[in-house]
Design an enzyme around this catalytic site. Sequence first.
Site, PDB file in Angstrom:
ATOM      1  N   CYS A   9      15.756  28.124  16.872  1.00 50.18           N
ATOM      2  CA  CYS A   9      15.886  26.925  17.413  1.00 50.18           C
ATOM      3  C   CYS A   9      17.358  27.053  17.867  1.00 50.18           C
ATOM      4  O   CYS A   9      17.775  27.910  18.251  1.00 50.18           O
ATOM      5  CB  CYS A   9      15.782  25.749  16.096  1.00 50.18           C
ATOM      6  SG  CYS A   9      16.837  26.006  14.806  1.00 50.18           S
ATOM      7  N   ASN A  12      19.964  26.745  14.308  1.00 51.52           N
ATOM      8  CA  ASN A  12      19.603  27.668  13.181  1.00 51.52           C
ATOM      9  C   ASN A  12      20.166  26.980  11.656  1.00 51.52           C
ATOM     10  O   ASN A  12      20.158  27.536  10.749  1.00 51.52           O
ATOM     11  CB  ASN A  12      20.131  29.102  13.228  1.00 51.52           C
ATOM     12  CG  ASN A  12      19.408  29.771  11.976  1.00 51.52           C
ATOM     13  OD1 ASN A  12      19.873  30.990  11.521  1.00 51.52           O
ATOM     14  ND2 ASN A  12      18.012  29.672  11.807  1.00 51.52           N
ATOM     15  N   CYS A  14      18.441  23.569  11.040  1.00 55.42           N
ATOM     16  CA  CYS A  14      17.272  22.576  10.719  1.00 55.42           C
ATOM     17  C   CYS A  14      16.136  22.983  11.067  1.00 55.42           C
ATOM     18  O   CYS A  14      15.169  23.280  10.179  1.00 55.42           O
ATOM     19  CB  CYS A  14      17.426  21.188  11.773  1.00 55.42           C
ATOM     20  SG  CYS A  14      18.978  20.375  11.010  1.00 55.42           S
ATOM     21  N   ARG A  15      15.573  23.288  12.188  1.00 57.29           N
ATOM     22  CA  ARG A  15      14.229  23.252  12.569  1.00 57.29           C
ATOM     23  C   ARG A  15      13.826  25.082  11.859  1.00 57.29           C
ATOM     24  O   ARG A  15      12.564  25.127  11.446  1.00 57.29           O
ATOM     25  CB  ARG A  15      13.673  23.222  13.840  1.00 57.29           C
ATOM     26  CG  ARG A  15      14.004  21.635  14.214  1.00 57.29           C
ATOM     27  CD  ARG A  15      13.847  21.397  15.826  1.00 57.29           C
ATOM     28  NE  ARG A  15      14.902  22.027  16.435  1.00 57.29           N
ATOM     29  CZ  ARG A  15      15.167  21.890  17.700  1.00 57.29           C
ATOM     30  NH1 ARG A  15      14.202  21.823  18.398  1.00 57.29           N
ATOM     31  NH2 ARG A  15      16.074  22.651  18.234  1.00 57.29           N
ATOM     32  N   SER A  16      14.497  26.048  12.715  1.00 58.26           N
ATOM     33  CA  SER A  16      13.813  27.260  12.379  1.00 58.26           C
ATOM     34  C   SER A  16      14.162  27.818  11.036  1.00 58.26           C
ATOM     35  O   SER A  16      13.336  28.565  10.412  1.00 58.26           O
ATOM     36  CB  SER A  16      14.730  28.141  13.477  1.00 58.26           C
ATOM     37  OG  SER A  16      16.158  28.456  13.128  1.00 58.26           O
ATOM     38  N   ASP A 120      14.132  17.454  17.430  1.00 60.69           N
ATOM     39  CA  ASP A 120      15.244  17.991  16.771  1.00 60.69           C
ATOM     40  C   ASP A 120      15.651  17.243  15.536  1.00 60.69           C
ATOM     41  O   ASP A 120      16.041  15.965  16.213  1.00 60.69           O
ATOM     42  CB  ASP A 120      16.285  18.682  17.382  1.00 60.69           C
ATOM     43  CG  ASP A 120      17.158  19.228  16.834  1.00 60.69           C
ATOM     44  OD1 ASP A 120      17.392  19.215  15.368  1.00 60.69           O
ATOM     45  OD2 ASP A 120      18.182  20.076  17.311  1.00 60.69           O
TER      46      ASP A 120
END
Length: 147
Positions: A9, A12, A14-16, A120
Amino acid sequence: MTHRILFVCLGNICRSPAAEGVFRARAPHHATDSAGTMGWHAGNPPNGPMQKAAIRRGIDLGDLRARQFTAADFDRFDLIIGMDAQNIADIEDLRPPGNGTPVRLLTDFAPQTGADHVPDPYYTRDFDGALDLIEAAVDGLAAHLDT
Ligand code: 4NP
């Protein structure tokens, strides 16, 4: 068969890392990592609210640390998965000549959701909405890899 999967993301945090944490819990026989296209948060643990939202689902992200995506990742992984179209563009900008590693959107593995990216939560603050999408897509990815 063991696959090497990299989730990517922007930051690195939150999402990934959430995708990595869900994926390693569901499919521990694969090798997994995550990275950000930007290095601002390198060395940092995942975002606190994301960690709290994940732990409520039994997913512990506490050991993960952010790092920046590099061109060498194209040779280290069999599949690279971005969260949105900007991630994919930033990843592709670093592709070494002749490298054929597939790069896909995470939401490609959850067509039933109709989503074309993972919004996000660093900006939307909708950590549970992001986790719902990530869990659905990671289930699809795990099924895809194991069939
Ligand atoms: P992520 O979210 O890409 O899901 O980790 C973000 C985290 C931090 C920032 C942007 C997005 N930031 O601007 O610091």
